[in-house]
Write a protein that holds these residues in place. Structure first.
Motif, short mmCIF file in Angstrom:
data_model
loop_
_atom_site.label_atom_id
_atom_site.label_comp_id
_atom_site.label_asym_id
_atom_site.label_seq_id
_atom_site.Cartn_x
_atom_site.Cartn_y
_atom_site.Cartn_z
N PHE A 31 11.28 3.30 3.40
CA PHE A 31 12.15 1.91 2.93
C PHE A 31 11.54 1.05 1.84
N ALA A 32 10.32 1.23 1.73
CA ALA A 32 9.47 0.51 0.66
C ALA A 32 10.00 0.96 -0.60
N VAL A 33 9.88 2.28 -0.85
CA VAL A 33 10.41 2.97 -2.01
C VAL A 33 12.06 2.86 -2.39
N ALA A 34 12.67 3.05 -1.23
CA ALA A 34 13.95 2.73 -1.21
C ALA A 34 14.15 1.32 -1.80
N SER A 87 0.93 -1.11 0.06
CA SER A 87 0.21 0.00 -0.13
C SER A 87 0.77 1.32 0.14
N ALA A 88 2.03 1.25 0.56
CA ALA A 88 2.87 2.49 0.72
C ALA A 88 3.44 2.46 -0.77
N LEU A 89 3.53 1.49 -1.70
CA LEU A 89 4.03 1.79 -2.95
C LEU A 89 2.94 2.15 -3.95
N THR A 90 1.73 1.78 -3.62
CA THR A 90 0.60 2.00 -4.58
C THR A 90 -0.17 3.39 -4.03
N GLU A 91 0.53 4.01 -3.19
CA GLU A 91 -0.34 5.46 -2.89
C GLU A 91 -0.07 6.32 -3.99
N PRO A 92 -1.01 7.31 -4.44
CA PRO A 92 -0.72 8.30 -5.73
C PRO A 92 0.47 8.93 -5.77
#
Lengths: 294, 361
Positions: A261-264, A64-69
């Motif tokens: 960290f998810a994006v990282a 969900s952190a990665l699919t946030e707009p």
């Protein structure tokens, strides 16, 4: 049989040579431990930490952190910037390497030095150059504003900064390769009646394709990971001018560690993928059918 | 096709590579450009090909001025010293390249191109290797592929840059004979560059000897070997010994003593005496001779080579002595050349000048 025995003899001499230059068993173990320990501490551990932190609250939170707009916008922007910067630099790199490797002209050394400039300039300074060039206080600024052209704090600025920083990768990779190959192949093609374009597409490009791919790969990795220069020109507008590295910083400063960290982790995956591809390309380079190099 | 090279000059930056070179190449001829490295022979070849353009002068192809025609339009087959085969293409694709890049209007059909390439492969005796890549071939085979590729475009002129330079001695000899046969069969006007005088003598109809950007002499192998017109050509072609001498009253003197050689026409003053090591006779009796001290002897297949030091200046020359003659360590030996040439020393440089003296006993 004869070649076999010759090979064996060669093998034996190689072993003797190795024994003559190698360290004692104890110091060998110490050296290996030292190196692996260092690698573990500075590379493996941080990399593992990125993934551990990213998945701390489970895979659902990670996703969900990665699919946030905002995250999706950052990913999209990063891809767009790379999609513009990498082909531009590939084309520039090939033409520059072509000119430097195959022709003699005045100022050649100067051009070679100029290509290296982005490597020696701090990325922050590179970004600052564009602020000074296109900012409101510059000579160009008011004109741009009147015509409604946005460079700074918009995508064009980010693309320009990225192109500048990743400028040398393809050219640096190709110049020594093309210098090594010389001009005989091209001359042969021309003497057989091929036009300039035919010579380029049928002879030059196939000769440099692995080196080009390698340069493009490094260029892509850097284009997606660039922070300093982009940070100066982007303006950090969420959902608009944030690339992935910038977005990671923002999230981290807001204490949303899992999202950061998810994006990282995506960037880390990109780095790992680059590493694998790079190794594969290097294998290809050294194979007998690949282009001889280094 | 006839090629005329008219007063061609070539400079690279400030460096002059060719000074005012003129040469006629006749249709169907096999011509060697022979000279040491830096003599300008490769530059001349590249100028003929159109890979370089002359700084001055003109190059005519069969009557028309081709000096500024680009290489693509000259229709010359060029075989590079390094072969320059396209490494990512098979042997067949390499040979077919020149036909495939033609504009559609003059390009033969795929089938014809293939057949033509296969024919050429047969001509260069490499049947069955069409699917190999250049890296999978030996040096001699690569050389033949390069030749077939150049012949594929039906060139008006075939140019070869040091065609056998990178091959070992045995392959080189075989290819040399084969190239001569191929030339006699196909009749292409051919120019090749070499620094190997043996190769030039054996292969060429005519030899162009070059030195320091100038043509020293042009002639048949017999002319060049038997009548070299300058000390450079004498020294460069075949083996030679040179001895500084003095001419006085029409007599050649070494260390102020006449040696029994008449200076027919060579004026008084310093000169250099040239002769071949194998064209001397050993003199036992009295009389004017060149005398020297033996400093080294070397056994060769059918004779013995002897190094002699002549006179107080201890100038070293080499001569050939029959095996049955007993040569003592540092004994003395007296000789008289059977054939020689005398070139006056110094004075202004006059290429092809007629003021040299040639004599056959």
């Amino acid at each position: 049989m004869a070649p076999d025995t010759a090979l064996m003899r060669e093998d034996a001499t190689a072993r003797v040579a190795m024994q003559a230059t190698t360290e004692s068993r104890r110091s060998r173990i110490a050296l290996i431990l030292c190196a692996t320990g260092f690698l573990f501490l500075f590379l493996v551990l941080p990399l593992a930490a990125v993934f551990v932190e990213a998945l701390r609250q489970g895979f659902g939170a990670y996703l969900s952190a990665l699919t946030e707009p905002d995250a999706l916008a950052a990913i999209r922007l990063t891809l767009v910037v790379a999609a513009i910067a990498v082909p531009s630099n590939a084309i520039f790199g090939v033409t520059a390497a072509w000119a430097i490797a195959k022709f003699e002209f005045r100022g050649k050394t100067f051009l070679t030095t100029l290509i290296d400039l982005p490597f020696s300039v701090s990325p922050v300074i590179s970004g600052l150059i564009y602020v000074l060039l296109f900012g409101a206080g510059s000579a160009l600024g008011p004109w741009l504003q009147r015509h409604g052209i946005e460079v700074l704090f918009a995508i064009p600025g980010i693309v320009l900064a990225t192109i500048f920083v990743t400028f040398p990768f393809v050219a640096r990779e190709l110049i020594p390769l093309m210098q090594d190959q010389g001009t005989a192949d091209e001359e042969a093609a021309l003497s057989l009646g091929a036009s300039g374009w035919q010579t380029f597409w049928r002879v030059t490009l196939p000769n440099i394709k692995w080196g080009l791919l390698y340069g493009v790969l490094l260029c892509t990795a850097r284009a997606m990971g660039e922070f300093g220069a982009v940070s100066v020109v982007s303006g950090h507008i969420r959902g608009l001018t944030n690339t992935m590295p910038l977005y990671v910083e923002i999230l981290y400063n807001e204490y949303s560690f899992v999202a950061a960290f998810a994006v990282a982790s995506l960037l880390a995956l990109l780095a790992l993928m680059t590493l694998v591809l790079k190794t594969l390309l290097e294998l290809r380079f050294s194979s007998p059918h690949g282009v001889a190099r280094h | 096709m006839d090629v005329r090279i008219i007063n061609v000059r070539k400079e690279f930056g400030r460096f002059p590579a060719l000074h005012d070179v003129s040469l006629d190449i006749r249709s169907g001829e096999l011509v060697a450009l022979l000279g040491p490295s830096g003599s300008g022979k490769t530059t001349l070849l590249r100028l003929i090909a159109g890979l370089e353009f002359p700084t001055g002068g003109a190059i005519h192809f069969g009557g028309e001025d081709a000096s500024l025609t680009p290489v693509q339009e000259r229709n010359v087959g060029f075989v590079f010293q390094s072969y320059a085969l396209f490494r990512h293409m098979t042997v067949l694709d390499n040979i077919a390249f020149g036909l495939r890049v033609r504009p559609r209007s003059t390009r033969p059909s795929r089938r014809e191109i293939r057949d033509r390439a296969m024919e050429l492969l047969e001509l260069v005796q490499l049947q069955g290797l069409d699917k190999r890549f250049p890296t999978q071939l030996s040096g001699g085979q690569r050389q033949r592929v390069a030749l077939a590729r150049a012949l594929a475009i039906e060139p008006r002129l075939l140019l070869l840059d040091e065609p056998f330079g990178a091959l070992d001695a045995k392959v080189r000899r075989e290819l040399r004979r084969w190239l001569r046969e191929l030339h006699d069969k196909t009749g292409h006007t051919t120019v090749f560059v070499t620094h190997d005088q043996e190769e030039a003598l054996e292969l060429a109809d005519r030899i162009v000897v070059m030195s320091q950007g100038r043509i020293e002499q042009v002639g048949s192998p017999d002319d060049i070997y038997d009548h070299p017109n300058s000390p450079f050509v004498f020294g460069f072609i075949g083996e030679s010994s040179a001895l500084p001498v003095h001419v006085q009253d029409g007599q050649v003197q070494v260390a102020d003593r006449p040696v029994g050689i008449l200076a027919n026409g060579c004026g008084d003053g310093d000169a250099t005496l040239f002769f071949r090591p194998q064209e001397v006779e050993i003199v036992d009796g009295p009389g004017p001779v060149i005398a020297g001290v033996v400093v080294a002897t070397r056994r060769r297949e059918t004779n013995r080579r002897v190094d002699l030091e002549i006179g107080a200046a201890r100038h070293r020359i080499e001569i050939e002595v029959p095996l049955d003659r007993d040569i003592h360590g540092s004994g003395r030996l007296a000789l008289r050349p059977r054939r020689w040439k005398l070139y006056p020393v110094a004075g202004p440089r006059e290429p092809n000048a007629g003021n040299q003296v040639e004599f056959v006993d």
